[in-house]
Write a protein that holds these residues in place. Structure first.
Motif, PDB file in Angstrom:
ATOM      1  N   GLU A  65     -14.427 -13.272  12.001  1.00  0.00           N
ATOM      2  CA  GLU A  65     -13.553 -14.501  12.180  1.00  0.00           C
ATOM      3  C   GLU A  65     -14.210 -15.828  12.133  1.00  0.00           C
ATOM      4  N   GLU A  66     -15.485 -15.629  12.610  1.00  0.00           N
ATOM      5  CA  GLU A  66     -16.442 -17.022  12.746  1.00  0.00           C
ATOM      6  C   GLU A  66     -17.158 -17.026  11.253  1.00  0.00           C
ATOM      7  N   ILE A  67     -17.507 -16.003  10.724  1.00  0.00           N
ATOM      8  CA  ILE A  67     -18.238 -15.977   9.486  1.00  0.00           C
ATOM      9  C   ILE A  67     -17.301 -16.576   8.353  1.00  0.00           C
ATOM     10  N   GLN A  68     -16.027 -16.706   8.528  1.00  0.00           N
ATOM     11  CA  GLN A  68     -15.365 -16.996   7.354  1.00  0.00           C
ATOM     12  C   GLN A  68     -15.375 -18.563   7.152  1.00  0.00           C
ATOM     13  N   THR A  69     -16.035 -19.300   7.939  1.00  0.00           N
ATOM     14  CA  THR A  69     -15.874 -20.682   7.850  1.00  0.00           C
ATOM     15  C   THR A  69     -16.941 -21.126   7.261  1.00  0.00           C
ATOM     16  N   ASP A  70     -18.094 -20.223   7.431  1.00  0.00           N
ATOM     17  CA  ASP A  70     -19.396 -20.400   6.502  1.00  0.00           C
ATOM     18  C   ASP A  70     -19.732 -19.725   5.404  1.00  0.00           C
ATOM     19  N   PRO A  71     -20.516 -20.275   4.505  1.00  0.00           N
ATOM     20  CA  PRO A  71     -20.898 -19.733   3.173  1.00  0.00           C
ATOM     21  C   PRO A  71     -21.511 -18.077   3.543  1.00  0.00           C
ATOM     22  N   HIS A  72     -20.888 -17.275   2.785  1.00  0.00           N
ATOM     23  CA  HIS A  72     -21.499 -15.910   2.932  1.00  0.00           C
ATOM     24  C   HIS A  72     -21.056 -15.224   1.527  1.00  0.00           C
ATOM     25  N   ASN A  73     -21.672 -13.828   1.686  1.00  0.00           N
ATOM     26  CA  ASN A  73     -21.692 -13.257   0.307  1.00  0.00           C
ATOM     27  C   ASN A  73     -22.225 -13.861  -0.819  1.00  0.00           C
ATOM     28  N   ALA A  94     -27.702 -20.938 -10.296  1.00  0.00           N
ATOM     29  CA  ALA A  94     -26.424 -20.668  -9.995  1.00  0.00           C
ATOM     30  C   ALA A  94     -26.027 -20.032  -8.938  1.00  0.00           C
ATOM     31  N   ILE A  95     -25.302 -20.596  -8.000  1.00  0.00           N
ATOM     32  CA  ILE A  95     -25.174 -19.886  -6.896  1.00  0.00           C
ATOM     33  C   ILE A  95     -23.532 -19.461  -6.526  1.00  0.00           C
ATOM     34  N   TYR A  96     -23.359 -18.165  -6.338  1.00  0.00           N
ATOM     35  CA  TYR A  96     -22.065 -17.636  -6.094  1.00  0.00           C
ATOM     36  C   TYR A  96     -21.882 -17.302  -4.549  1.00  0.00           C
ATOM     37  N   TYR A  97     -20.791 -17.904  -4.049  1.00  0.00           N
ATOM     38  CA  TYR A  97     -20.632 -17.414  -2.531  1.00  0.00           C
ATOM     39  C   TYR A  97     -18.995 -17.585  -2.028  1.00  0.00           C
ATOM     40  N   GLN A  98     -18.840 -17.154  -0.986  1.00  0.00           N
ATOM     41  CA  GLN A  98     -17.498 -17.160  -0.385  1.00  0.00           C
ATOM     42  C   GLN A  98     -17.339 -17.790   0.807  1.00  0.00           C
ATOM     43  N   GLN A  99     -16.301 -18.392   1.065  1.00  0.00           N
ATOM     44  CA  GLN A  99     -16.101 -19.336   2.245  1.00  0.00           C
ATOM     45  C   GLN A  99     -14.747 -19.617   2.407  1.00  0.00           C
ATOM     46  N   ASN A 100     -14.327 -19.267   3.517  1.00  0.00           N
ATOM     47  CA  ASN A 100     -12.872 -19.654   3.889  1.00  0.00           C
ATOM     48  C   ASN A 100     -11.856 -18.718   3.048  1.00  0.00           C
ATOM     49  N   ASN A 101     -12.296 -17.543   2.840  1.00  0.00           N
ATOM     50  CA  ASN A 101     -11.464 -16.587   1.842  1.00  0.00           C
ATOM     51  C   ASN A 101     -11.525 -17.050   0.434  1.00  0.00           C
ATOM     52  N   THR A 102     -12.309 -17.951   0.147  1.00  0.00           N
ATOM     53  CA  THR A 102     -12.364 -18.441  -1.359  1.00  0.00           C
ATOM     54  C   THR A 102     -13.649 -18.441  -2.066  1.00  0.00           C
ATOM     55  N   LEU A 133     -28.880 -23.865  -0.909  1.00  0.00           N
ATOM     56  CA  LEU A 133     -28.685 -23.117   0.110  1.00  0.00           C
ATOM     57  C   LEU A 133     -28.641 -23.700   1.598  1.00  0.00           C
ATOM     58  N   GLU A 134     -29.654 -24.512   1.738  1.00  0.00           N
ATOM     59  CA  GLU A 134     -29.773 -25.240   2.990  1.00  0.00           C
ATOM     60  C   GLU A 134     -28.825 -26.482   3.208  1.00  0.00           C
ATOM     61  N   ARG A 135     -28.395 -27.042   1.821  1.00  0.00           N
ATOM     62  CA  ARG A 135     -27.227 -27.874   1.828  1.00  0.00           C
ATOM     63  C   ARG A 135     -25.933 -27.260   2.105  1.00  0.00           C
ATOM     64  N   LEU A 136     -25.716 -26.243   1.662  1.00  0.00           N
ATOM     65  CA  LEU A 136     -24.615 -25.277   1.690  1.00  0.00           C
ATOM     66  C   LEU A 136     -24.357 -24.998   3.355  1.00  0.00           C
ATOM     67  N   GLY A 137     -25.544 -24.909   3.996  1.00  0.00           N
ATOM     68  CA  GLY A 137     -25.410 -24.380   5.358  1.00  0.00           C
ATOM     69  C   GLY A 137     -25.530 -23.016   5.518  1.00  0.00           C
ATOM     70  N   VAL A 138     -26.253 -22.076   4.554  1.00  0.00           N
ATOM     71  CA  VAL A 138     -26.441 -20.625   4.468  1.00  0.00           C
ATOM     72  C   VAL A 138     -27.573 -20.400   5.375  1.00  0.00           C
ATOM     73  N   HIS A 139     -27.609 -19.396   6.256  1.00  0.00           N
ATOM     74  CA  HIS A 139     -28.300 -19.116   7.382  1.00  0.00           C
ATOM     75  C   HIS A 139     -28.041 -17.734   7.873  1.00  0.00           C
ATOM     76  N   HIS A 140     -29.149 -17.283   8.054  1.00  0.00           N
ATOM     77  CA  HIS A 140     -29.097 -15.829   8.934  1.00  0.00           C
ATOM     78  C   HIS A 140     -28.322 -14.895   8.350  1.00  0.00           C
ATOM     79  N   LEU A 141     -28.454 -14.793   6.860  1.00  0.00           N
ATOM     80  CA  LEU A 141     -27.417 -13.782   6.046  1.00  0.00           C
ATOM     81  C   LEU A 141     -28.388 -13.121   5.116  1.00  0.00           C
ATOM     82  N   PRO A 142     -28.087 -11.896   4.469  1.00  0.00           N
ATOM     83  CA  PRO A 142     -28.768 -11.384   3.476  1.00  0.00           C
ATOM     84  C   PRO A 142     -28.363 -12.335   2.263  1.00  0.00           C
TER      85      PRO A 142
END
Length: 219
Positions: A65-73, A94-102, A133-142
């Protein structure tokens, strides 16, 4: 976030066995467990993440539930090009990611003048991606990193030694930024053809075309 499931299944006659699943997306793992729980025969359900940390069903639900608001995948493609005639380098990622189910795609390039080789440009392109990635707020993820430079990929994986002083400095810079973000990198070598998007961004940088764009994608 990927996890594997470990649980105990017990038949109506009391015969029990422990099962471990393959690694899968946490959302998929939760859906499978929820379906199994309907039988009333699943016990001792534990989830293991990529760092072998354990999660209870309640903890993983909350985390998802919490991770959905942060960039992931997150998946990153990077490439660098060097022009000997001008001593200019073009960097692209080119960076592909998911955030808030988008799902999103971020594209970024840069033109730099202080590098001396194509290998340095490749390292610099990866560093550019890490800064994004740092600007996006990506952290502690694979995070999966795809590049067509065998030198960069194999050196960062520890498969090839690094004898050149400048490349060693770049490798250390990459590792420091990765550690700072807390991400777990997976480096993979791909063909130039499969890295066409990042290659094009690097070429456009050399042509003087600066690109910074973010686009919402369909699945």
């Amino acid at each position: 976030m990927k996890v594997r499931i470990e649980c105990t299944y017990q038949t109506p006659k009391g015969i029990a066995a422990t099962f471990t699943s393959e690694e899968m997306d946490a959302s998929k793992a939760l859906a499978i467990v929820e379906d199994f729980k309907k039988t009333g025969r699943m016990k001792n359900i534990i989830f293991f993440d990529f760092q072998e940390h354990t999660w209870s069903l309640k903890e993983l639900r909350k985390q998802m539930e919490e991770i959905q608001t942060d960039p992931h995948n997150v998946t990153v493609y990077f490439d660098g090009g060097f022009e000997r005639e001008t001593s200019h380098s073009g960097l692209g990622c080119a960076i592909y990611y998911q955030q808030n189910n988008t799902f999103y795609r971020l594209r970024k390039n840069a033109l730099v003048e202080e590098l001396c080789s194509n290998n340095e440009a490749e390292y610099a392109a990866l560093h550019l991606a890490l800064m994004e990635l740092e600007r996006l707020g990506v952290h502690h993820l694979p995070v999966s990193f795809y590049g067509d430079s065998q030198v960069v990929v194999n050196q960062l994986m520890g498969e090839w030694p690094c004898y050149e002083e400048e490349l060693t400095k770049w490798a250390e810079r990459i590792e420091n930024k990765v550690n700072q973000l807390g991400v777990t990198p997976e480096y993979m070598h791909i063909s130039r053809k499969k890295n066409r998007e990042a290659d094009r961004l690097a070429t456009q940088a050399l042509e003087g075309m600066e690109i910074t764009s973010k686009k919402e994608l369909s699945e």
